[in-house]
Design a protein around this motif. Structure first.
Motif, PDB file in Angstrom:
ATOM      1  N   PRO A 136      22.699  26.303  30.303  1.00 41.74           N
ATOM      2  CA  PRO A 136      22.070  27.043  31.399  1.00 41.74           C
ATOM      3  C   PRO A 136      22.973  27.325  32.592  1.00 41.74           C
ATOM      4  N   TRP A 137      23.985  26.484  32.841  1.00 39.02           N
ATOM      5  CA  TRP A 137      24.827  26.667  34.027  1.00 39.02           C
ATOM      6  C   TRP A 137      26.083  27.494  33.732  1.00 39.02           C
ATOM      7  N   HIS A 166      20.203  21.676  25.618  1.00 41.61           N
ATOM      8  CA  HIS A 166      20.391  22.988  26.235  1.00 41.61           C
ATOM      9  C   HIS A 166      19.320  23.972  25.768  1.00 41.61           C
ATOM     10  N   PHE A 167      18.903  23.852  24.521  1.00 39.61           N
ATOM     11  CA  PHE A 167      17.832  24.707  24.010  1.00 39.61           C
ATOM     12  C   PHE A 167      16.580  24.524  24.855  1.00 39.61           C
ATOM     13  N   ASP A 168      16.234  23.275  25.135  1.00 41.09           N
ATOM     14  CA  ASP A 168      15.047  23.004  25.933  1.00 41.09           C
ATOM     15  C   ASP A 168      15.242  23.405  27.389  1.00 41.09           C
ATOM     16  N   ARG A 169      16.360  23.010  27.981  1.00 40.08           N
ATOM     17  CA  ARG A 169      16.571  23.267  29.413  1.00 40.08           C
ATOM     18  C   ARG A 169      16.732  24.751  29.713  1.00 40.08           C
ATOM     19  N   SER A 170      17.199  25.535  28.752  1.00 36.17           N
ATOM     20  CA  SER A 170      17.355  26.978  28.955  1.00 36.17           C
ATOM     21  C   SER A 170      16.066  27.744  28.682  1.00 36.17           C
ATOM     22  N   LYS A 171      15.027  27.017  28.258  1.00 35.58           N
ATOM     23  CA  LYS A 171      13.736  27.618  27.921  1.00 35.58           C
ATOM     24  C   LYS A 171      13.863  28.647  26.800  1.00 35.58           C
ATOM     25  N   ARG A 197      12.054  18.896  33.192  1.00 31.37           N
ATOM     26  CA  ARG A 197      13.395  19.468  33.320  1.00 31.37           C
ATOM     27  C   ARG A 197      13.975  19.198  34.701  1.00 31.37           C
ATOM     28  N   PRO A 198      15.303  18.991  34.797  1.00 33.04           N
ATOM     29  CA  PRO A 198      15.930  18.797  36.107  1.00 33.04           C
ATOM     30  C   PRO A 198      15.693  20.004  37.011  1.00 33.04           C
ATOM     31  N   ALA A 199      15.674  19.758  38.307  1.00 24.04           N
ATOM     32  CA  ALA A 199      15.334  20.809  39.266  1.00 24.04           C
ATOM     33  C   ALA A 199      16.512  21.714  39.595  1.00 24.04           C
ATOM     34  N   THR A 200      17.745  21.203  39.473  1.00 24.51           N
ATOM     35  CA  THR A 200      18.928  21.981  39.858  1.00 24.51           C
ATOM     36  C   THR A 200      19.955  21.988  38.730  1.00 24.51           C
ATOM     37  N   MET A 205      23.614  19.414  34.752  1.00 24.96           N
ATOM     38  CA  MET A 205      24.966  19.127  34.281  1.00 24.96           C
ATOM     39  C   MET A 205      25.217  17.629  34.206  1.00 24.96           C
ATOM     40  N   HIS A 206      24.784  16.902  35.225  1.00 25.13           N
ATOM     41  CA  HIS A 206      24.996  15.459  35.227  1.00 25.13           C
ATOM     42  C   HIS A 206      24.303  14.804  34.039  1.00 25.13           C
TER      43      HIS A 206
END
Length: 270
Positions: A136-137, A166-171, A197-200, A205-206
């Motif tokens: 996502p980033w 990444h699949f989940d966090r990228s929706k 999901r993380p807010a930022t 990334m962390h």
């Protein structure tokens, strides 16, 4: 029967010879080796510049029966030139590697797509695929973008790399994944994370680099994802757990990760 690979990031404190030993002791089939740092100054083991370490790694691969699934990390930035990877490709071929993890950090996607096509062409004679991981980033933030680029380059060894986190966090959507031709999926990465999901991007990334969860121990729908992936490609278990590593050694973490992954796959493919 799924084939599992121990990703370098899961036990990044281990140099490649020790990585192979741990993978063999735990029952993995393959390993992934980090020859290039994911970020400037990051930890990596550039075997192309260390012939003694390369020789030792080859000896342990031969003795254990473990094979190399993938090489990491080719991070394309605006200044990246394909010609600089000649030794990387040659070392990958000596290791018998199959796949290369590629990440896109070039905001000019037309330029990146052109260079990625040339990278695929350069990797092909060495028997290596080039698998574009969306994060996502990065400049390739989701499955849709990665698949579009891979389709555009039209190289037979170009692939899309699906990482469960990444699949989940990228929706990204299972409906998008199921439409990707199977020959573009060469291997995939399995881990878990909290349902929330993380807010930022910084938090994302962390978590991705340092604090993932073992498969089945978080809140991502791994069973549905596994059911959508081809059953005959390697599964790389990429689950860095830096806090846990303070009290649990690399072999214990690698073993726990593999046992957890097998439970998820048993539920997905009974």
């Amino acid at each position: 029967m799924p084939k599992f690979s121990l990703a370098a990031l899961t036990v990044l404190e281990l140099a490649p010879p020790e990585l192979v030993e741990v993978a063999a002791a735990c029952g993995y089939d393959h390993v992934g080796i980090r020859l290039l740092a994911a970020v400037p100054g990051g930890l990596a083991y550039p075997l192309m510049d260390d012939q003694a370490a390369l020789k030792e790694t080859l000896a342990r691969l031969d003795a254990s029966g473990i094979t190399v699934a993938d090489l990491e990390v080719v991070a394309f930035r605006p200044e990246t030139e394909v010609a600089t990877f000649a030794a990387f490709f040659e070392t990958g071929a000596r290791l018998g590697a199959k796949n290369i993890l590629v990440a896109g950090y070039d905001p000019d996607l037309d330029r990146f797509t052109d260079r990625f096509a040339k990278f695929c062409e350069a990797a092909a004679p060495h028997g290596l695929t080039a698998d574009l991981e969306f994060m996502p980033w990065t400049s390739v933030p989701d499955l849709r973008t990665a698949n579009r680029i891979v389709a555009q380059v039209g190289q037979p060894n170009a692939g899309v790399l699906v990482d469960a986190l990444h699949f989940d966090r990228s929706k990204s959507l299972l409906g998008e994944l199921v439409r990707i031709p199977a020959d573009r999926l060469h291997y995939w990465q399995l881990c878990d994370g909290p349902a929330k999901r993380p807010a930022t991007s910084e938090e994302m990334m962390h978590a991705a680099r340092f604090e993932r969860m073992f498969p089945g121990e978080g809140g991502i729908d791994l069973v549905s994802l596994a059911r959508t992936m081809p059953v005959d490609i390697p599964i790389s278990i990429e689950a860095p757990t830096v806090t846990l590593a303070k009290t649990l050694n690399a072999e214990a973490r690698a073993r726990r990760a593999l046992e957890a992954a097998k439970k998820v796959l048993a539920a997905a493919w009974p």
